[in-house]
Write an enzyme that holds these catalytic residues in place. Structure first.
Site, short mmCIF file in Angstrom:
data_model
loop_
_atom_site.label_atom_id
_atom_site.label_comp_id
_atom_site.label_asym_id
_atom_site.label_seq_id
_atom_site.Cartn_x
_atom_site.Cartn_y
_atom_site.Cartn_z
N LYS A 10 0.82 -1.21 0.00
CA LYS A 10 0.00 0.00 0.00
C LYS A 10 0.86 1.27 0.00
CE LYS A 10 -3.94 -2.28 2.26
NZ LYS A 10 -5.03 -2.10 3.28
N TYR A 50 -12.37 -2.48 -3.82
CA TYR A 50 -12.91 -2.68 -2.46
C TYR A 50 -14.43 -2.64 -2.43
CZ TYR A 50 -8.31 -2.42 -0.20
OH TYR A 50 -7.02 -2.68 0.23
N ASN A 113 -2.02 0.18 6.70
CA ASN A 113 -1.56 -1.10 7.25
C ASN A 113 -0.64 -1.88 6.30
OD1 ASN A 113 -3.52 -2.01 5.51
ND2 ASN A 113 -4.51 -3.38 6.97
N HIS A 116 -2.08 -5.53 1.54
CA HIS A 116 -3.34 -6.25 1.39
C HIS A 116 -3.03 -7.64 0.87
CE1 HIS A 116 -7.40 -7.32 0.09
NE2 HIS A 116 -6.82 -7.81 -1.00
N GLU A 127 -9.67 -10.89 -7.44
CA GLU A 127 -8.72 -9.78 -7.25
C GLU A 127 -7.57 -9.84 -8.25
OE1 GLU A 127 -9.56 -9.15 -2.46
OE2 GLU A 127 -7.57 -9.76 -3.13
P1 CMP Z 1 -7.35 -4.75 3.52
O1 CMP Z 1 -6.86 -6.15 3.72
O2 CMP Z 1 -6.74 -4.00 2.40
O3 CMP Z 1 -8.95 -4.79 3.29
C1 CMP Z 1 -9.77 -3.69 3.64
C2 CMP Z 1 -9.05 -2.63 4.40
O4 CMP Z 1 -9.87 -1.72 5.11
C3 CMP Z 1 -8.19 -3.27 5.47
O5 CMP Z 1 -7.10 -3.93 4.86
C4 CMP Z 1 -7.86 -2.05 6.34
O6 CMP Z 1 -6.71 -1.36 5.89
C5 CMP Z 1 -9.07 -1.14 6.14
N1 CMP Z 1 -9.87 -0.98 7.36
C6 CMP Z 1 -10.05 0.17 8.03
N2 CMP Z 1 -10.83 -0.02 9.11
C7 CMP Z 1 -11.15 -1.34 9.14
C8 CMP Z 1 -11.91 -2.17 10.02
N3 CMP Z 1 -12.54 -1.67 11.09
N4 CMP Z 1 -12.01 -3.50 9.74
C9 CMP Z 1 -11.41 -4.01 8.64
N5 CMP Z 1 -10.65 -3.28 7.78
C10 CMP Z 1 -10.52 -1.96 8.02
#
Ligand code: CMP
Length: 140
Positions: A10, A50, A113, A116, A127
């Site tokens: 990311k 998403y 974070n 993904h 995906e």
């Molecule tokens: P990702 O695996 O990319 O899939 C969805 C993303 O939403 C997740 O990682 C997080 O970076 C983001 N996100 C933010 N808030 C939440 C939450 N409460 N629960 C899950 N994903 C979240």
């Protein structure tokens, strides 16, 4: 089983200059990078990727973050690649991620974070096809 999974480094991790460190973790775990591209996602691309989260309260923040800079997108191939990649990544919330995981080491928040990874074979297939044509994937 031999699987493929979609991985995204990311914008936060790209900006931290840790693409190589994250690739090394994939490789050391036996995951092969069989396709890769760097891309600055458009809003439409991020929203489409998403789409399953469209109704979640964090959707707008997630999209804004994902278009805030370039991302590195790859297909990883290997035995149990989906679960293996999720183990390497650690929990979605870096505060809950096991020490030594990518998110524990490189992520700052649940939004920023670092990575993904697909969560199941069905989502992996969708995906991967979202970002790569079959001729762009160089696996077994
Ligand atoms: P990702 O695996 O990319 O899939 C969805 C993303 O939403 C997740 O990682 C997080 O970076 C983001 N996100 C933010 N808030 C939440 C939450 N409460 N629960 C899950 N994903 C979240």
């Amino acid at each position: 089983a031999l699987e493929r999974t979609l991985s995204i480094i990311k914008p936060d991790a790209v900006a931290k200059n840790v693409i190589g460190e994250i690739y090394t973790r994939f490789e050391k775990a036996g995951l092969k990078i069989v396709a890769a591209k760097m891309k600055h996602l458009s809003r439409q691309e991020a929203e489409g990727f998403y789409a399953v989260h469209r109704e979640r309260p964090f959707f707008n923040a997630l999209v804004e973050f994902m278009i805030s800079g370039p991302v590195m997108i790859q297909v990883l191939e290997g035995e149990n690649a989906i679960a293996k990649n999720r183990e390497l990544m650690g929990a979605t919330d870096p505060k809950k991620a096991e020490p030594g995981t990518i998110r524990a080491d490189f992520a700052d928040s649940i939004d920023a974070n670092a990575v993904h990874g697909s969560d199941a074979p069905e989502t992996a297939a969708v995906e991967i096809a979202y970002f790569f044509s079959t001729t762009e994937i160089h696996g077994r």
